[in-house]
Design an enzyme around this catalytic site. Structure first.
Site, PDB file in Angstrom:
ATOM      1  N   HIS B  51       0.814  -1.204   0.000  1.00 44.15           N
ATOM      2  CA  HIS B  51       0.000   0.000   0.000  1.00 44.15           C
ATOM      3  C   HIS B  51       0.858   1.269   0.000  1.00 44.15           C
ATOM      4  O   HIS B  51       0.545   2.242  -0.681  1.00 44.15           O
ATOM      5  CB  HIS B  51      -0.896  -0.022   1.235  1.00 44.15           C
ATOM      6  CG  HIS B  51      -2.022   0.951   1.182  1.00 44.15           C
ATOM      7  ND1 HIS B  51      -3.161   0.738   0.452  1.00 44.15           N
ATOM      8  CD2 HIS B  51      -2.192   2.154   1.783  1.00 44.15           C
ATOM      9  CE1 HIS B  51      -3.969   1.757   0.593  1.00 44.15           C
ATOM     10  NE2 HIS B  51      -3.416   2.636   1.408  1.00 44.15           N
ATOM     11  N   LYS B  94      -6.974  13.847  -7.761  1.00 45.43           N
ATOM     12  CA  LYS B  94      -6.450  12.496  -7.530  1.00 45.43           C
ATOM     13  C   LYS B  94      -7.608  11.536  -7.256  1.00 45.43           C
ATOM     14  O   LYS B  94      -8.651  11.932  -6.743  1.00 45.43           O
ATOM     15  CB  LYS B  94      -5.516  12.524  -6.313  1.00 45.43           C
ATOM     16  CG  LYS B  94      -4.703  11.248  -6.140  1.00 45.43           C
ATOM     17  CD  LYS B  94      -3.848  11.333  -4.882  1.00 45.43           C
ATOM     18  CE  LYS B  94      -3.026  10.066  -4.699  1.00 45.43           C
ATOM     19  NZ  LYS B  94      -2.333  10.074  -3.397  1.00 45.43           N
ATOM     20  N   SER B  97      -8.294   4.364  -3.916  1.00 44.37           N
ATOM     21  CA  SER B  97      -9.199   3.251  -3.583  1.00 44.37           C
ATOM     22  C   SER B  97      -9.403   3.149  -2.077  1.00 44.37           C
ATOM     23  O   SER B  97      -8.537   3.542  -1.302  1.00 44.37           O
ATOM     24  CB  SER B  97      -8.597   1.946  -4.092  1.00 44.37           C
ATOM     25  OG  SER B  97      -7.397   1.675  -3.405  1.00 44.37           O
ATOM     26  N   HIS B  98     -10.541   2.640  -1.677  1.00 45.14           N
ATOM     27  CA  HIS B  98     -10.765   2.219  -0.286  1.00 45.14           C
ATOM     28  C   HIS B  98     -11.551   0.916  -0.308  1.00 45.14           C
ATOM     29  O   HIS B  98     -12.594   0.790   0.326  1.00 45.14           O
ATOM     30  CB  HIS B  98     -11.463   3.319   0.525  1.00 45.14           C
ATOM     31  CG  HIS B  98     -10.693   3.715   1.730  1.00 45.14           C
ATOM     32  ND1 HIS B  98     -11.249   4.059   2.923  1.00 45.14           N
ATOM     33  CD2 HIS B  98      -9.349   3.780   1.941  1.00 45.14           C
ATOM     34  CE1 HIS B  98     -10.305   4.352   3.810  1.00 45.14           C
ATOM     35  NE2 HIS B  98      -9.147   4.187   3.230  1.00 45.14           N
ATOM     36  N   SER B 316      -5.869   7.049  12.404  1.00 44.83           N
ATOM     37  CA  SER B 316      -6.985   7.936  12.760  1.00 44.83           C
ATOM     38  C   SER B 316      -7.086   9.022  11.702  1.00 44.83           C
ATOM     39  O   SER B 316      -6.080   9.544  11.241  1.00 44.83           O
ATOM     40  CB  SER B 316      -6.742   8.580  14.128  1.00 44.83           C
ATOM     41  OG  SER B 316      -6.898   7.622  15.145  1.00 44.83           O
ATOM     42  N   GLN B 317      -8.316   9.363  11.371  1.00 38.95           N
ATOM     43  CA  GLN B 317      -8.560  10.270  10.249  1.00 38.95           C
ATOM     44  C   GLN B 317      -8.458  11.725  10.671  1.00 38.95           C
ATOM     45  O   GLN B 317      -8.341  12.046  11.850  1.00 38.95           O
ATOM     46  CB  GLN B 317      -9.953   9.981   9.684  1.00 38.95           C
ATOM     47  CG  GLN B 317     -10.118   8.562   9.192  1.00 38.95           C
ATOM     48  CD  GLN B 317      -9.337   8.320   7.933  1.00 38.95           C
ATOM     49  OE1 GLN B 317      -9.644   8.864   6.893  1.00 38.95           O
ATOM     50  NE2 GLN B 317      -8.305   7.498   8.022  1.00 38.95           N
ATOM     51  N   ASN B 540      -3.442   5.631  -7.327  1.00 44.49           N
ATOM     52  CA  ASN B 540      -2.931   4.577  -6.455  1.00 44.49           C
ATOM     53  C   ASN B 540      -3.135   3.196  -7.056  1.00 44.49           C
ATOM     54  O   ASN B 540      -3.829   3.035  -8.061  1.00 44.49           O
ATOM     55  CB  ASN B 540      -3.495   4.679  -5.037  1.00 44.49           C
ATOM     56  CG  ASN B 540      -4.798   3.938  -4.850  1.00 44.49           C
ATOM     57  OD1 ASN B 540      -5.639   3.902  -5.739  1.00 44.49           O
ATOM     58  ND2 ASN B 540      -4.956   3.322  -3.698  1.00 44.49           N
TER      59      ASN B 540
END
Lengths: 230, 746
Positions: B51, B94, B97-98, B316-317, B540
């Site tokens: 990743h 940009k 993916s998630h 953490s976001q 990505n």
């Protein structure tokens, strides 16, 4: 005419309102930060749409405790003009400047789309310039826009001619099918008894510029300015 | 303060559990000149995960075209691509993916995907003005798919709506291959004053390092490693690896960040996404060729007793790392105080390139920044690949074996209501598509989404595209088609294709057949991007999109999603796709061969799952698009609409439904009728022209090398094919508009 647009943390239609009032309608606009206690001499206060404080509790439930809201309450009390759109409408009901409440949409989903609304009265700053039965195409964007109030309040709203807009179809007919969120009597916007505080769920500022390809909402701003300028 | 590392050494056994290979462990020992401790091993395991390191893809990614006169940032060097759009402005954009988080916890997985991609944009100083997404789900009839889809759509909506950036476009596609492993790709597009862009860089010894935004919790630890592994039956037990989003914090962070840049106190800034603090500190330091001293105990935490490695790796976001200018600390603190956000100095920039991490004044990790990052010491692998066995099935397709259905009207209705073709309004009505008031395509439906660039004559056109079935059948051609279709959508809006971001969703790179798909898709993308002069600015790679079915690893279709932006020099030239008047002439531009390959019709109606990619010729494609743009500029078109899934019939229907103006067309005796109506040959655009403009249109067309065919005329309330009534537009519209909503309500 000097407009004041309140910026709560999480407001996200504040700049859109600033653009329409300032650039499209050519008015003076002050942005009013929620922590302030000064309305900066504005003649007309707008509470914009968005998700004030994240709206994790009930929409608008926390914003009404903002420092600036003390001043807005006083201003309204003295007859000053206050307009709440979408989250602003929710805040005004939470602050008890307007009666009723905005519940979850009856389909339990956030809905963003064009709908039609028609004025229910000529007797208001927002609607005086709009011809009767006109169907205006104006978008909504909310998860909690289902207007509710008890029978007494609804009776009072109707009796005092306080309903400003109702959802309708493209021909201006108020039908069950044209009600997007389950609002009682298709109510899309109301004012207080004194007719100086206004709330509506649809976003006229998203239908007031060439860019949007829909300028149906402009007449509401023109209506506000015509009366006051006269 | 203790400057000696005395925590116990971590062995290869531990490294293996963290997903590291033997050779990687040995390499770490070599870099450090000693055996690592657990904190350091954790650092390498996330930074060297697929990743973060792109270790199995970077060799091929480097072959993509990246140069262009309008490029302001090199691919992969900044958080997002940056394209000069003139007037002193640039466009940052940009896609990312998630997929894995969304497959486990669709609501938070999708929401944090939206949050992450927007931070990539505003960390560069750009205000996001539009979002798009590309979603792929399994069979819509399955309860699991419906649960996933409801969660993903609600997650994207709740996050994006509150954040206050409109979701203006996207795609939704269903196929059984995504039953377990769905794909959630989110794109954001922003605009920035070129003088105010911020780099993800750190330099200047003594400069303060701040962490800003949300407090750090235990969520998402080892998320990057999780994203680099297989999804399996026990994946739900990995839930702590999924992060939780807070769009309110993100909105505050956006406003505070843009205000912060105006103070002039910023050296560099990077958002914290995958691999959290360690990723931002190492990437910024490596790029600026400096080191850092960081005190992890100073990081505001959500939970008590967090271990040092948990703070280092937490995903953490809604957090950013800011390197400020020494002496201007107060200006930085004031901005975040105004917005009621955390802003804490956790360290400072040092000479050299070592990252020293302390916990309660005790040194817990000492690693060279360069050794961690992509383009530095992170491993690079070249994988072997071989042509997949299934291609023999693809290539043995024989269209003469496909029976012409007795009733093509039934096919028309079937396709109009097929979830891959039908209206996605059940999805997009849950997204705020208008906040910001720059969306031009709400009331002017166009093949691309178009957003106004306020204060200029310009607008930005955007599209996300990938037909993964085409890519599965022929990765080279399929990926070139994905680029071409994105460009075609942009061209049909009147804009000129400008640049590309990509999201490469593939299976396991250690599977040579999967890797063959990857390599050929990259080659196809290169060919098309070279032709369209649309450099690839970043994006990505998401590998391991697969599921275990009966102990066998089954990859999803290779899905290289293309996000493209284009520039509309004059916003008045925006072209729409709906028929405008009765009696207008309908023309098809581009070669019209007999082709059934890979069509939704062939795949879903005849259930023929293997056929070659559809007809495609890059030179012809390019010529058609140039010609369409020139016709739009000359003002002779009433509408333009690119022919894609569902073929000419669906294309006509889509143009007819908006104003409910019908059409009558004639097919071609030389082409079997099902192929004429439903075939998906590429490089075709359907246009309508008024009587008044007919002569000049014909003149311009005759002078061009592009083939063109008169199909028929607009008018009436019906779809007439060779004078046969294929149904009232209003009835077909009802099928088209309600198909997905009805399925979701079942």
């Amino acid at each position: 005419m000097k407009f004041g647009v309140v910026v709560f943390p999480g407001s996200n239609c504040d700049r859109d309102m600033e653009h329409v009032l300032g650039n499209v309608m050519d008015q003076k606009v002050e942005m009013l930060w929620h922590k302030e206690h000064d309305l900066k001499g504005c003649d007309f206060i707008v509470l914009p749409g968005g998700f004030s404080y994240g709206d994790y509790l009930r929409s608008g439930a926390i914003a009404r405790f903002s420092p600036i809201m003390q001043e807005v309450l006083d201003f309204a009390d003295k007859g000053g003009f206050v307009l709440g759109i979408c989250n602003g409408f929710q805040i005004l009901t939470e602050a008890h400047l307007l009666p009723g409440a905005l519940l979850h949409n009856n389909n339990r989903q956030f809905i963003c789309k064009n709908v039609y609304i028609t004025p229910s009265t000529k007797n208001s700053l927002l609607t005086s310039g709009i011809s009767e039965n006109k169907a205006m195409k104006i978008p909504i964007a909310h998860g909690e826009g289902n207007y509710f109030a008890n029978d007494d309040v609804i009776r009072e709203l109707n009796g005092n001619d306080q309903v400003l807009f109702r959802y309708c179809n493209s021909n201006g007919e108020i039908t069950a099918d044209s009600n997007p969120n389950g609002s009682l009597e298709n109510i899309a916007g109301i004012c207080n008894k004194q007719r100086n505080v206004f709330g509506m769920m649809p976003h006229p500022e998203r239908a007031a510029d060439f860019i949007q390809g829909n300028e149906d909402g402009k007449v509401i701003f023109e209506s506000i300015l015509n009366i006051v300028n006269a | 303060m203790s400057d000696t590392l005395d925590s116990p050494v971590a062995t290869f056994e531990t490294a293996k559990k963290l997903g590291l290979l033997r050779e990687e462990y040995d390499h770490i020992c070599e870099i450090l000149g000693r055996e690592p401790n657990f904190d350091e091993l954790s650092i390498y395991s996330v930074m060297w995960s697929e990743h973060c390191s792109y270790k199995n893809s970077i060799t091929w990614l480097k072959t993509l075209p990246k140069e262009g006169p309008h490029m302001l940032a090199k691919a992969g060097e900044e958080n997002a691509g940056l394209v000069d759009i003139g007037d002193g402005l640039a466009c940052a954009f940009k896609i990312e993916s998630h997929n894995h988080p969304s497959a486990i916890e669709p609501y938070q997985g999708a929401a944090t995907g939206v949050g992450g991609i927007n931070r990539d944009i505003f960390t560069m100083g750009a205000r996001p003005i539009a979002q798009l997404n590309s979603l792929r789900f399994g069979n819509i009839d399955s309860e699991r798919t419906k649960w996933l889809m409801k969660g993903v759509v609600r997650g994207i909506g709740d996050y994006g709506n509150a954040f206050g950036v409109p979701t203006v476009g996207g795609e939704v596609f269903f196929d059984d291959c995504y039953n377990v492993n769905i794909l959630v790709n989110a794109m954001s597009v922003g605009v920035v004053d070129t003088a105010k862009t911020v780099k993800a860089i750190s330099y200047g010894a003594g400069n303060p390092v701040f962490i800003v935004g949300s407090a750090t919790g235990k969520d998402g630890i080892h998320g990057a490693t999780f994203a680099s592994g297989d999804l399996h039956d026990d994946s739900h037990e990995d839930l702590p690896a999924v992060q939780v989003g807070d769009p309110f914090q993100e909105k505050l962070l956006l406003e505070a960040t843009l205000e912060l840049i105006d103070t002039g106190a910023v050296v560099g800034m990077q958002d914290m996404g995958a691999a959290g603090i360690i990723c931002s500190t190492s990437e910024m330091s490596a790029k600026g060729e400096h080191g850092m001293v960081i005190h992890l105990d100073k990081v505001p935490t959500r939970q008590q007793n967090m271990e040092s490695w948990e703070i280092l790796l937490s995903e953490s976001q809604e957090r950013m790392l800011v390197v400020g200018k020494k002496g201007m600390e107060q200006a930085i603190l004031d901005v975040f105080d105004k917005w009621d956000l955390n802003c804490t100095q956790i360290g400072e920039v040092t000479e050299g390139e070592r990252l020293l991490f302390y916990m309660n004044d005790k040194l817990i990790a000492d690693v060279p920044a360069e050794s961690l990052v992509l383009g530095g010491g992170a491993p690079v692998y070249t994988r072997e690949y071989k042509e997949p066995a299934y291609l023999t099935k693809v290539n043995s397709f024989d269209k003469t074996q496909v029976k012409l259905p007795d009733d093509l009207k039934e096919v028309a209705r079937f396709l109009a209501g097929h979830p891959n073709i039908a209206s996605k309004k059940w999805v997009y009505n849950q997204y705020d598509s208008m906040v910001g008031t720059v969306t031009m395509t709400t009331n002017r439906v166009s093949d691309a989404a178009v957003a106004d660039v306020r204060g200029t004559d310009k607008a930005i056109a955007m599209s996300v595209d990938c037909n993964a079935r085409y890519v599965y059948s022929d990765p080279f051609k399929g990926c070139a088609i994905a680029v071409s279709e994105a460009a075609r959508n942009i061209s049909c809006s009147g804009a000129v294709p400008s640049a590309v971001t990509n999201c490469l969703n593939f299976g396991n790179p250690y599977n040579p057949e999967v890797y063959w798909q990857f390599v050929n898709a990259i080659k196809g993308m290169s060919a098309a991007c070279e032709k369209f002069k649309t450099p690839v600015t970043g994006g990505n790679v998401s590998f391991y999109n697969q599921s275990m079915i009966n102990k066998e690893e089954v990859p999803v279709f290779p899905t290289p999603t293309i996000g493209m932006i284009g520039l509309l020099e004059s916003k008045n030239n925006l072209m729409t796709l709906d028929f405008k008047n009765e009696g207008d002439h309908i023309f098809l531009l581009g070669k019209n061969p007999e082709d059934l390959n890979c069509s939704e019709y062939l795949y879903s109606f005849h259930k023929i799952k293997h056929s070659p990619a559809p007809y495609f010729n890059l030179e012809e494609e390019f010529a058609v698009q140039e010609f369409v743009r020139s016709l739009i500029r000359s003002g002779v078109l009433a509408s333009a609409h690119d022919v894609s899934e569902g073929g000419i019939f669906i294309n006509l229907l889509e143009s007819a439904m908006i104003s409910e103006i019908g059409f009558g067309i004639e097919t071609d005796d030389e082409i079997r009728k099902d192929a004429f109506l439903f075939g998906e040959a590429q490089g075709r655009v359907m246009v309508s022209v008024s009587d008044a403009n007919l002569a000049i249109f014909l003149e311009l067309s005759a002078a061009s090398d592009v083939e063109f065919t008169k199909l028929g005329e607009t008018g009436g309330k019906k779809a007439l094919i060779d004078n046969e009534d294929f149904g009232d537009i209003i009835n077909l519209k009802s099928i088209y508009e309600n198909a997905i909503g009805n399925k979701m309500a079942e």
